[in-house]
Design a protein around this motif. Structure first.
Motif, PDB file in Angstrom:
ATOM      1  N   SER A  61       0.785  -1.421   0.033  1.00 29.28           N
ATOM      2  CA  SER A  61       0.019   0.093   0.029  1.00 29.28           C
ATOM      3  C   SER A  61       0.756   1.169  -0.033  1.00 29.28           C
ATOM      4  CB  SER A  61      -0.911   0.084   1.313  1.00 29.28           C
ATOM      5  OG  SER A  61      -1.673   1.114   1.308  1.00 29.28           O
ATOM      6  N   PHE A  96       0.011   3.677   1.650  1.00 31.98           N
ATOM      7  CA  PHE A  96      -0.213   4.029   3.062  1.00 31.98           C
ATOM      8  C   PHE A  96       0.593   3.446   3.958  1.00 31.98           C
ATOM      9  CE2 PHE A  96      -4.229   4.988   0.688  1.00 31.98           C
ATOM     10  CZ  PHE A  96      -4.291   6.202   0.626  1.00 31.98           C
ATOM     11  N   VAL A  97       1.424   4.279   4.750  1.00 31.34           N
ATOM     12  CA  VAL A  97       2.430   3.643   5.725  1.00 31.34           C
ATOM     13  C   VAL A  97       1.827   2.318   6.567  1.00 31.34           C
ATOM     14  CG1 VAL A  97       3.817   3.988   7.578  1.00 31.34           C
ATOM     15  CG2 VAL A  97       3.852   5.597   5.726  1.00 31.34           C
ATOM     16  N   GLU A  98       0.747   2.558   6.983  1.00 25.97           N
ATOM     17  CA  GLU A  98      -0.076   1.567   7.826  1.00 25.97           C
ATOM     18  C   GLU A  98      -0.644   0.681   7.155  1.00 25.97           C
ATOM     19  OE1 GLU A  98       0.447   1.611  11.322  1.00 25.97           O
ATOM     20  OE2 GLU A  98       1.502   3.393  10.832  1.00 25.97           O
ATOM     21  N   GLY A  99      -0.668   0.653   5.642  1.00 25.24           N
ATOM     22  CA  GLY A  99      -1.396  -0.140   5.042  1.00 25.24           C
ATOM     23  C   GLY A  99      -0.723  -1.704   4.611  1.00 25.24           C
ATOM     24  N   HIS A 100      -1.114  -2.553   3.879  1.00 23.85           N
ATOM     25  CA  HIS A 100      -0.528  -3.927   3.861  1.00 23.85           C
ATOM     26  C   HIS A 100       0.834  -3.700   3.159  1.00 23.85           C
ATOM     27  CE1 HIS A 100      -1.070  -4.374  -0.544  1.00 23.85           C
ATOM     28  NE2 HIS A 100      -2.296  -3.685  -0.462  1.00 23.85           N
ATOM     29  N   SER A 101       1.698  -4.690   3.316  1.00 24.91           N
ATOM     30  CA  SER A 101       2.961  -4.966   2.734  1.00 24.91           C
ATOM     31  C   SER A 101       2.720  -5.632   1.331  1.00 24.91           C
ATOM     32  CB  SER A 101       3.996  -5.249   3.520  1.00 24.91           C
ATOM     33  OG  SER A 101       3.687  -6.916   4.019  1.00 24.91           O
ATOM     34  N   ASN A 159       8.394  -6.652   0.498  1.00 22.44           N
ATOM     35  CA  ASN A 159       8.609  -6.538   1.586  1.00 22.44           C
ATOM     36  C   ASN A 159       8.684  -7.721   2.414  1.00 22.44           C
ATOM     37  OD1 ASN A 159       8.462  -3.389   2.185  1.00 22.44           O
ATOM     38  ND2 ASN A 159       6.521  -4.094   0.718  1.00 22.44           N
ATOM     39  N   ARG A 208       9.126   1.116   6.431  1.00 23.54           N
ATOM     40  CA  ARG A 208       8.637  -0.185   6.711  1.00 23.54           C
ATOM     41  C   ARG A 208       9.549  -1.012   7.184  1.00 23.54           C
ATOM     42  NH1 ARG A 208       4.461  -0.486   2.346  1.00 23.54           N
ATOM     43  NH2 ARG A 208       2.543   0.040   3.316  1.00 23.54           N
ATOM     44  N   GLU A 219       5.974  12.929   2.167  1.00 21.92           N
ATOM     45  CA  GLU A 219       5.112  12.025   1.495  1.00 21.92           C
ATOM     46  C   GLU A 219       4.401  12.789   0.262  1.00 21.92           C
ATOM     47  OE1 GLU A 219       1.075   9.329   2.281  1.00 21.92           O
ATOM     48  OE2 GLU A 219       1.639  10.663   3.768  1.00 21.92           O
TER      49      GLU A 219
END
Length: 712
Positions: free
Chosen positions: A478, A480-485, A489, A539, A582
């Motif tokens: 994602s 977005f930093v908090e989203g899925h890898s 990754n 990440r 960002e």
């Protein structure tokens, strides 16, 4: 009830309907009438009333249709309320009655210039102008046609004449520049008449057309911001931050490493995509060296931005220098794509569109408020005939006058499918190989879903390629930093690994939406959001930089060798950083500038990038849609793919690869891969390109690496 305590506003919403908005209920007794500028009086009948957001809404019928060449007032107890233009401009009848296919703007000849501007709702329009040899402005009344077109012809040579339009709209005079301005004064304050041949660089052949002969899958797009690419202190470029900076040859760092155009020439890319170069509103051109913006806030869509010109005060300079940039890129083998932003304007209330025909060029909700699918306060209404005409006129102008070979449509999902297809048809008639691509996000605008030029409409738009967000998200995760890898990754979810097959086919989960891989723009980084280098640092904060770079190189291999069109953000190949920012659209040069010293220090990575491009270009197996791609099963932690291409003649078979293996290891351990009984040669291994034979039936894939094997 006191008359003074009632606040009324009135709008023409259809050819026989008025909407009156009141702050409280009121009685139509003793009188509520309509009067025009000739003194003709009509009674009004209230057809409907409703309560809406603490206001009273009255829908009134007229006995005769409105004549938009007149001014009207509502009379209530001797109080005259100006009748304003309302949603009538958004009716199908308005579009049908007033559509005009004339050539708009200031149309120059050495003997005279004809000015044409469209505004069916204007009561009067005057041309305000100042010839180049004059110190004062004059005014001339323009003539109106039945279609709401206003025009006037000025005798004599008016090259460099400054002008604006004075329009009486909604009972007041407004001053505006020309929506069709070919050039403008500094900061777009005045439109300027231009004799376009005067803006041509040396050897600019006005009758020549630049015909792109490359197929989409034989192309590679490289995204460049004019200022970013030239502004660095050690770029060796004289005209830093300017169009001309990208025309300079043989520029280097202080240690002799190539920069700017000199650097681009060595990469092997086919298309340079310029971030917006049409006049935008967020940089004061008088302070161009101190202010920054990406340029996605358009003001004048046909005039070049002045902050990139060496003299923004000179209306010729900005055109000529942009042409010189395009000419230099093309002379060095590149096709040029312009990033165009038709989906919104910088400030709706200051736009010439809104001043000339209030409410027409934009989308509104049921309450009469501008909708905001773009997120910047307004959405243009491409489905309306004169906005559609404007988009097609602008695209045709840029292709004919500036000889560009493609367009990238910002937030293309705001536009409608019909307009986009008409644009493709027109542009392909001028250049059959024109490259058209856009952002296909499904945005919350007032347009039926099936009409949106979004990814879901890809099959209805065969001439367009779409930024493949699924490809991006499966490869890197994602945005977005908090989203899925993503895969690079180390994400080993079955879902991710399964989707990597579609990634390599240029589908990435959208295989039911694309007609073919030509429609897939494969990318893992662009100007939006974090650079991939910065996102990986967030990440994987405890991982060494060298390991994170290996992850990034995995993403690069996916981007280059997947079917479809590879797209590279400038600097991605040498781990560009924006220091964790960002969204850098208005941040200073220290964040956005291409750091040529960093490029120099990572020259091995740049060399690797160049070699991968060379392999893709030279081996048709990667761009031939006939090539069969199947999954090559390898142990957990990696994915593999075999490509096999049919051959049509023996000569081609001897000089090109018959099969290729693309192997990706996302783990921190080596993986042993059985190769069955076939003999293979290695072309790419562990971020190095060199040929060698595989000596056994088992191949060892290095940790966090990509390998490319082939057979003739």
């Amino acid at each position: 009830m006191s008359i003074d305590s009632i606040s009324l506003a009135a709008y023409i919403d259809d050819f026989s309907m008025i909407t009156i908005v009141a702050n409280k209920p009121f009685s139509i007794i003793p009188s509520l009438t309509l009067i025009d500028d000739k003194g003709t009086v009509q009674p009004l009948t209230i057809d409907k009333q409703e309560h809406y957001h603490e206001q009273m809404i009255y829908k009134c019928k007229t006995s005769k249709p409105f004549d938009l060449k007149k001014e009207y007032w509502i009379v209530y107890n001797e109080q005259r309320i100006p009748l304003m233009v309302g949603s009538i401009v958004r009716t199908e009848k308005f579009d049908t009655l007033f559509y005009d296919d004339s050539v708009l703007g200031a149309n120059f000849t050495p003997e005279f210039t004809t000015f044409k501007v469209w505004s069916p709702v204007a009561y009067e329009i005057r041309l305000k102008y100042k010839p180049a040899h004059s110190n004062s402005y004059s005014e001339r009344k323009m003539d109106r046609t039945e279609n709401g077109l206003w025009q006037i012809t000025l005798e004599g040579n008016h090259h460099l004449t400054e002008y604006t339009y004075l329009a009486r709209v909604n009972h007041e005079w407004v001053e505006t520049t020309d929506p069709y301005s070919r050039s403008v004064t500094i900061n777009g304050e005045k439109s300027v008449v231009i004799h376009l041949p005067e803006t041509d660089p040396a050897d600019w052949n006005r009758s020549e057309r630049k015909i792109n002969l490359r197929s989409k899958t034989n192309s590679m797009i490289y995204e460049v911001h004019v200022r970013d690419f030239t502004i660095h202190s050690d770029s060796g470029i004289k005209n830093k931050g300017k169009y001309l900076g990208l025309t300079e040859l043989q520029t280097t760092t202080s240690k002799g490493y190539p920069t700017g155009l000199n650097y681009l020439k060595r990469l092997g890319i086919s298309h340079v995509q310029l971030m917006p170069v049409a006049d935008f509103g967020s940089v004061d051109e008088r302070k161009a060296d101190k202010e920054y913006n990406w340029g996605y806030d358009p003001v004048h869509f046909l005039a070049p931005e002045g902050s990139y010109a060496t003299n923004p005060h000179d209306p010729v300079c900005r055109i000529k220098e942009l042409k010189m940039l395009i000419q230099s890129l093309q002379n060095n083998g590149f096709s040029v794509i312009l990033d165009v932003v038709f989906n919104h304007v910088y400030k709706l209330e200051e736009s010439s569109f809104e001043k000339l025909v209030p409410g027409y060029y934009f989308r509104y909700d049921d309450g009469g408020k501008p909708v905001n699918g773009t997120g910047v306060g307004n959405d243009t209404a491409s489905e309306r005939k004169m906005m559609r005409k404007f988009i097609l006129d602008a695209l045709t102008y840029w292709m004919n006058e500036y000889k560009v070979e493609g367009f990238r449509f910002d937030l293309m999902g705001i536009h409608d499918v019909e307009t986009m297809n008409l644009a493709a048809e027109k542009l392909k008639s001028l250049n059959p190989g024109v490259f058209l691509l856009g952002e296909g996000w499904d945005l919350n605008t007032y347009l039926e879903p099936e009409k949106k030029a979004s990814l879901s409409s890809a099959k209805k738009m065969p001439d367009y390629s779409f930024f493949n967000d699924s490809f991006r998200d499966h490869v890197k995760g994602s945005i977005f930093v908090e989203g899925h890898s993503g895969f690079i990754n180390g994400n080993q979810e079955d879902r991710i690994k399964h989707q990597m097959v579609h990634v390599m086919r240029g589908y990435a989960g959208n295989h039911d939406k694309f007609l073919n891989a030509d429609q897939s723009i494969n990318y893992t980084e662009c100007h939006d959001n974090h650079t991939l280098y910065d996102l990986l640092a967030i990440r994987h904060p405890h991982e060494s930089e060298s390991m994170r770079r290996k992850r990034q190189q995995l993403a690069l291999a996916f981007t280059i060798f997947a079917r479809g069109v590879p797209f590279i953000h400038a600097g991605q190949e040498f781990f560009r950083t924006k220091h964790g920012a960002e969204n850098s659209y208005n941040l200073p040069d220290k964040i956005n500038a291409i750091n040529w010293n960093r490029c120099e220090s990572h020259h091995h990575a740049v060399s690797y990038f160049r070699q991968l491009i060379k392999i893709r270009k030279e081996q048709a197996i990667f761009s031939d849609n006939r090539s069969e791609l199947v999954e090559w099963r390898i142990p957990d932690g990696g994915v593999g793919f075999k490509l096999q291409r049919p051959f049509t003649d023996k000569m081609e078979e001897r000089s090109n690869w018959n099969k290729a293996l693309l192997l990706f290891n996302q783990t921190l351990q080596p993986i042993n891969i059985p190769l069955e009984q076939e003999s293979w040669s290695v072309m790419v291994e562990n971020e190095r390109c060199s040929e060698k034979l595989v000596s056994s039936n088992c191949y060892t894939l290095h940790p966090l690496s990509f390998s490319l094997l082939y057979r003739l």
